[in-house]
Design an enzyme around this catalytic site. Structure first.
Site, PDB file in Angstrom:
ATOM      1  N   ALA B  78       0.810  -1.218   0.000  1.00  0.00           N
ATOM      2  CA  ALA B  78       0.000   0.000   0.000  1.00  0.00           C
ATOM      3  C   ALA B  78       0.845   1.270   0.000  1.00  0.00           C
ATOM      4  O   ALA B  78       1.877   1.350   0.664  1.00  0.00           O
ATOM      5  CB  ALA B  78      -0.915  -0.006   1.233  1.00  0.00           C
ATOM      6  N   PRO B 143       2.621  -1.162   4.689  1.00  0.00           N
ATOM      7  CA  PRO B 143       2.943  -0.078   3.757  1.00  0.00           C
ATOM      8  C   PRO B 143       4.147  -0.424   2.888  1.00  0.00           C
ATOM      9  O   PRO B 143       5.117  -1.020   3.351  1.00  0.00           O
ATOM     10  CB  PRO B 143       3.285   1.100   4.695  1.00  0.00           C
ATOM     11  CG  PRO B 143       2.767   0.719   6.041  1.00  0.00           C
ATOM     12  CD  PRO B 143       2.831  -0.757   6.093  1.00  0.00           C
ATOM     13  N   CYS B 144       4.072   0.026   1.653  1.00  0.00           N
ATOM     14  CA  CYS B 144       5.179  -0.153   0.710  1.00  0.00           C
ATOM     15  C   CYS B 144       6.456   0.472   1.252  1.00  0.00           C
ATOM     16  O   CYS B 144       7.533  -0.109   1.148  1.00  0.00           O
ATOM     17  CB  CYS B 144       4.791   0.486  -0.616  1.00  0.00           C
ATOM     18  SG  CYS B 144       6.155   0.778  -1.752  1.00  0.00           S
ATOM     19  N   PHE B 145       6.334   1.675   1.833  1.00  0.00           N
ATOM     20  CA  PHE B 145       7.519   2.414   2.242  1.00  0.00           C
ATOM     21  C   PHE B 145       8.139   1.886   3.535  1.00  0.00           C
ATOM     22  O   PHE B 145       9.124   2.444   4.020  1.00  0.00           O
ATOM     23  CB  PHE B 145       7.207   3.908   2.358  1.00  0.00           C
ATOM     24  CG  PHE B 145       7.183   4.601   1.013  1.00  0.00           C
ATOM     25  CD1 PHE B 145       6.053   4.588   0.227  1.00  0.00           C
ATOM     26  CD2 PHE B 145       8.310   5.240   0.526  1.00  0.00           C
ATOM     27  CE1 PHE B 145       6.031   5.203  -1.020  1.00  0.00           C
ATOM     28  CE2 PHE B 145       8.308   5.873  -0.719  1.00  0.00           C
ATOM     29  CZ  PHE B 145       7.162   5.858  -1.493  1.00  0.00           C
TER      30      PHE B 145
END
Lengths: 129, 261
Positions: B78, B143-145
């Site tokens: 995400a 989360p992607c990050f």
């Protein structure tokens, strides 16, 4: 060095086809070369039993680190089994692509299409090229 | 052959994904490669194609905050899209090598562009080892990050750009967020119900000011030109691409797609 079993047939899109004891039914998966290139596989999207595909139709997808890639049916036919174990353990495609990492079993509708697939030596040149 | 350069302003998540896919289909059909730059309005949480959302994300919570939700055609996790410049590269597979090599190459282009702005950006070292998934669970509601992988753009060891790919046939779509202001804490708030520090960094954190969007766009284009040795022709969507995107947007707005898992 990727493993390329000599008793299998291959596609340029890095799928393999293995004969089973059931005439006309073949196992399909992705090659050792493909799983190495993809990286850790985190999800495999497979069709339902009974679905029919033409040669080189997309039958599913495989997701590795950040990338989703299509899976192509090497031959025309009908899906007779899918590997449900990949839902909980997609990483087995990395660890055992030719064994427990199989993806579908397909009943071939046009056996002449098998002649268009690559042998191990030819696939080895393709993957190494 | 010139690539097409398409620069769009802000649009909603479904429209953005639909345009990316319409352009992807065009390149698959033999069209020129494309670099598209765009932004988002309203702000939007995008999910990876196969990321679990059912039970992990309450759309009412997002809606109450004015945040849209869309599921991407690409993999990964995400991302919260708000204060950022998004890039989408649509190109033939093999143009820069295999998909993994392409991932790193496009990031090197962006990193080169960031240096034009005075930002010291590096690309995380790629290795000959197989890329590892950094979650023990196959795909998670994360989360992607929160994660970094070889080939990603880092500033001060933190992630400036989050990208994802889709490979279909001999065509690659790679799109990603170049953060102006991070905002990625929103992902954890929506997915986990709690704020949590992220590994993301935005250009505003690095520069001490919000960069001008036009200057950022120019820097990205210059990075692609110099690093990838390509030239661009400014372009816009053709009529048939607009029609195709309008049709595709319906799918990206549908609950059947967004909540497929």
């Amino acid at each position: 060095m990727s493993q390329i079993p000599t008793d299998l047939l291959y596609t340029e899109e890095h799928e393999y086809l293995r004969a089973t004891g059931d005439e006309g039914v073949y196992i399909v998966g992705i090659t050792d070369y493909a799983q190495g290139e993809l990286g850790d596989i985190v999800f495999v999207e497979l069709p339902k039993v009974g679905e029919k595909f033409g040669r080189m139709d997309t039958f599913g997808t495989v997701e590795a680190v950040k990338a989703v890639s299509d899976l192509y049916s090497p031959v025309s036919g009908e899906i007779v089994a899918v590997n449900d174990a990949l839902a909980d353990n997609p990483g087995v495609v990395n660890s055992d692509p030719y064994g427990e990492g199989w993806m579908i079993r397909i009943r071939v509708s046009n056996p002449s299409e098998l002649d268009q697939l690559l042998g191990a030596e030819e696939y080895g040149r393709h993957a190494g090229g | 052959m010139d690539w097409r350069l398409i620069v769009h302003g802000p649009a909603d998540g479904a429209s953005n994904m639909a345009i990316d896919e319409a352009l992807f289909q065009g390149v698959q059909a033999g069209g020129r490669p494309v670099l598209r730059l765009y932004r988002w309005n309203p702000s939007c949480l995008s999910l990876g194609r196969n990321q679990p959302a059912l039970g992990a994300l309450d759309p009412r919570t997002a809606a109450a905050r004015g945040i849209d939700i869309v599921r991407r055609p690409t993999g990964g996790l995400a991302v919260y899209h708000d204060r950022e410049l998004t890039y989408a590269a649509l190109l033939p597979a093999g143009r820069f090598g295999r998909p993994r090599a392409t991932y790193g190459m496009l990031h090197r282009a962006i990193a080169a562009g960031m240096r034009d702005l005075g930002v010291t950006a590096d690309v995380a070292q790629a290795t000959t080892q197989r890329p590892r998934a950094l979650h023990t669970a196959a795909l998670s509601s994360h989360p992607c990050f929160d994660t970094t992988a070889p080939g990603e753009v880092l500033v001060r060891g933190r992630k400036l750009v989050g990208s994802a790919q889709r490979c279909e046939g001999r065509t690659i779509l790679q799109h990603g967020s170049i953060l102006i202001e991070s905002g990625q804490v929103v992902v954890a708030e929506l997915l986990n119900g709690e704020a949590r520090a992220t590994a993301a960094i935005g250009l505003a954190d690095v520069l001490g000011r919000v960069p001008d969007v036009d200057a950022l766009q120019d820097a990205v284009v210059h990075g692609f030109t110099s690093e990838c040795r390509i030239t661009f022709e400014r372009s816009d969507l053709e009529h048939h691409e607009q029609c195709r995107a309008a049709m595709l947007a319906e799918r990206y707005r549908s609950d059947a797609w967004t909540w497929r898992r």
